[in-house]
Motif scaffolding. Sequence first.
Motif, PDB file in Angstrom:
ATOM      1  N   THR A  92       0.720  -1.085   0.190  1.00  0.00           N
ATOM      2  CA  THR A  92      -0.169  -0.033  -0.156  1.00  0.00           C
ATOM      3  C   THR A  92       0.805   1.206  -0.061  1.00  0.00           C
ATOM      4  O   THR A  92       0.226   2.265  -0.231  1.00  0.00           O
ATOM      5  CB  THR A  92      -1.104   0.012   1.464  1.00  0.00           C
ATOM      6  N   MET A 142       2.987   2.370  -1.925  1.00  0.00           N
ATOM      7  CA  MET A 142       2.901   3.409  -3.199  1.00  0.00           C
ATOM      8  C   MET A 142       1.591   4.146  -3.460  1.00  0.00           C
ATOM      9  O   MET A 142       1.553   5.155  -4.291  1.00  0.00           O
ATOM     10  CB  MET A 142       3.148   2.564  -4.571  1.00  0.00           C
ATOM     11  N   TYR A 143       0.775   3.630  -2.541  1.00  0.00           N
ATOM     12  CA  TYR A 143      -0.685   4.559  -2.764  1.00  0.00           C
ATOM     13  C   TYR A 143      -0.994   5.535  -1.816  1.00  0.00           C
ATOM     14  O   TYR A 143      -2.055   5.939  -1.778  1.00  0.00           O
ATOM     15  CB  TYR A 143      -1.776   3.671  -2.851  1.00  0.00           C
ATOM     16  N   ALA A 144       0.015   5.526  -0.649  1.00  0.00           N
ATOM     17  CA  ALA A 144      -0.132   6.651   0.305  1.00  0.00           C
ATOM     18  C   ALA A 144      -0.058   7.659  -0.192  1.00  0.00           C
ATOM     19  O   ALA A 144       0.347   8.198  -1.473  1.00  0.00           O
ATOM     20  CB  ALA A 144       1.144   6.376   1.454  1.00  0.00           C
ATOM     21  N   PRO A 200       2.940   9.094  -2.083  1.00  0.00           N
ATOM     22  CA  PRO A 200       3.468   7.954  -2.140  1.00  0.00           C
ATOM     23  C   PRO A 200       4.780   8.113  -1.248  1.00  0.00           C
ATOM     24  O   PRO A 200       5.546   8.523  -1.360  1.00  0.00           O
ATOM     25  CB  PRO A 200       3.662   7.656  -3.487  1.00  0.00           C
TER      26      PRO A 200
END
Lengths: 351, 351
Positions: free
Chosen positions: A296, A298-300, A303
């Motif tokens: 996850t 990379m989707y924060a 990112p």
Amino acid sequence: MKSKDSTRGGAKAATTRGNGTVTLEMVAQAAGVSPSTVSRILNGTAVVNELKKQAVDDAIARLGFVPNPMARGLAGGRTLSIGVVTQAIDSPFYGAALRGIEDELDPAGYSPLYVSGHWNAAAEARCIEVLRSRRVDGIVVLTGRLTDQALKTCAKSLPVVVTGRSLKAPGLFSLNFDNCEGGRLATQHLIDLGHRRIAFISGDPEHPDAAERLRGYTLALESAGISFDPALVVPGEYHEVSGLLAVDRLIEARQGFTAIFAANDQMAFGAALGLTRRSLRVPDDVSLVGFDDLPTSMYAIPPLSTVHQPAYELGRLAAQAMLQLLAGDKPIVEVPLPRLIARESSRRLRG
Amino acid sequence: MKSKDSTRGGAKAATTRGNGTVTLEMVAQAAGVSPSTVSRILNGTAVVNELKKQAVDDAIARLGFVPNPMARGLAGGRTLSIGVVTQAIDSPFYGAALRGIEDELDPAGYSPLYVSGHWNAAAEARCIEVLRSRRVDGIVVLTGRLTDQALKTCAKSLPVVVTGRSLKAPGLFSLNFDNCEGGRLATQHLIDLGHRRIAFISGDPEHPDAAERLRGYTLALESAGISFDPALVVPGEYHEVSGLLAVDRLIEARQGFTAIFAANDQMAFGAALGLTRRSLRVPDDVSLVGFDDLPTSMYAIPPLSTVHQPAYELGRLAAQAMLQLLAGDKPIVEVPLPRLIARESSRRLRG
DNA sequence: CTGAAAGCGCTTACAG
DNA sequence: CTGAAAGCGCTTACAG
């Protein structure tokens, strides 16, 4: 004729076994050979006449025979199952490792048996007991808090593979990710970006990997000629809330800092939220780097820059080492090196 | 005397079993009773003389006897293990459910055996086969794509508990979370906030729970007198990247919308990132609501409004139902109702 | 209430 | 190369 429908166990609820069960003996009879021969073919335990093998294979296919693992285990002294001590089966990090183990064990005919230690030495010791009582053929311990001694003792009676530390003992193989280098990489990244006041949110220092990440942090600082400031190091416990709290502490203690290195991604997420709550923007006001590279991350938002830890791969390697141990070989596995994944949570310090 | 050191299996690598093994027979001898009696005490299968029971309990403790599950399984026709078909052992959602199952099964003496179906009917069918060959006493299927028919067939020979659908059949118990109501709740929340152009990022509609969430969405719209606009519904696959892509599609198609309801949190995360990339702020420009309430969702930026799905609890309930089935009882479990958790990703539409 | 005995379905020395 | 036989450690009708 040949009614295999045992009368017993009948009341035992819906657990219908009975009827459908094809046994090795039935296969033997159908193929016109002895059970021993079928067994030998099944296990590749001895060379058998090609024609008989043919007949047996046919019979197996025709009857849809599947060996009973319990009978196998009882007679053969092994269960074809591997105990896996994990900290939390629902951890985003360990989840990937478990999948790696599963993927590696499956083709070899072994099944993993997962038990959760919850980051607690006593619970882990209980896990080991549960696994022993289940007669697993070997135990894989993913990090955890068991003492080295406990592991060595365990390895005396059972092959053991452990991740997250370096340990040598008969029947024991350890597989260590270079956490120190990872910690160094993360810190160096921040230093390269011009940061000098770099806070560190640590994991429990009792834990080897947490301690190593801290060591990497100090190493990088040192080699850059930045003096280590203990006030910039805040303890955490690898959970989101630790990161949140740590940021509060850091800010309330009025420690000037322009960057944070969190010892794992989950704490980095908490830290990011904490910063946001204080109206500090990531990365404009504070750069942030994590550790693990969860799926996850990379989707924060933004990112997360982090150190990639190949959890899935580590799981596979651990399982692979176990298989080698079981085969009586000395395991040789190569653990991937840590690498930094620079994303958007870190940026150059503005003059 | 009494050398239990069988000579066989010696070459079988480090898998040392031998020596230390205490058997039921040894306990019987030590306690001066027959093996049958020990077995009965162990299983509570019959009332036995209190004195003998005492002696046996003593002997068990003294010798440190632990019953061999394989022998037990072979003789008793059960394995005390429950197969669990999960979609991905490393899914943040299912992880919690697995922990719930583990926690419920453990005190009852059962162990879970996890296998991953990867959202694929064929793979799931294979899982079932693996579990059957392992002779599990029952199977818990967490959602998944198996046909109802396949499940019913399976239930003929083995107790089955399945989540995520409503199904009645002998030996089968289903446990359904009210996904429709959850979807309605999420949508209603947005409507209450004044939104009327509400986009929906759906899961695979082939999937019952995804279809239900969509239905909830349409229901809420309908009861609010908002006409359903198919252009506002974009397909997704329950992963972060689906959410990201969906937002792109929505924006490129120039569909005006002020809010998004994503059918699960992971897609909501992706959507949030997608919006950020397009310089749209959550919730100032677009309100966002997810579904599941993953452990991490409260730490998202901004903390995600979502429908709470009690994954851990559902796991426990499923396991509980299985235990009841195994005991020959008709399961009675009460599934918690969905509830909306309003956090910071949704806000009132500005006039 | 409790033993003796058979059996669960395999594997593996032991003799050919 | 291959059978017959014993045994793995339990459970459960079957008779007391």
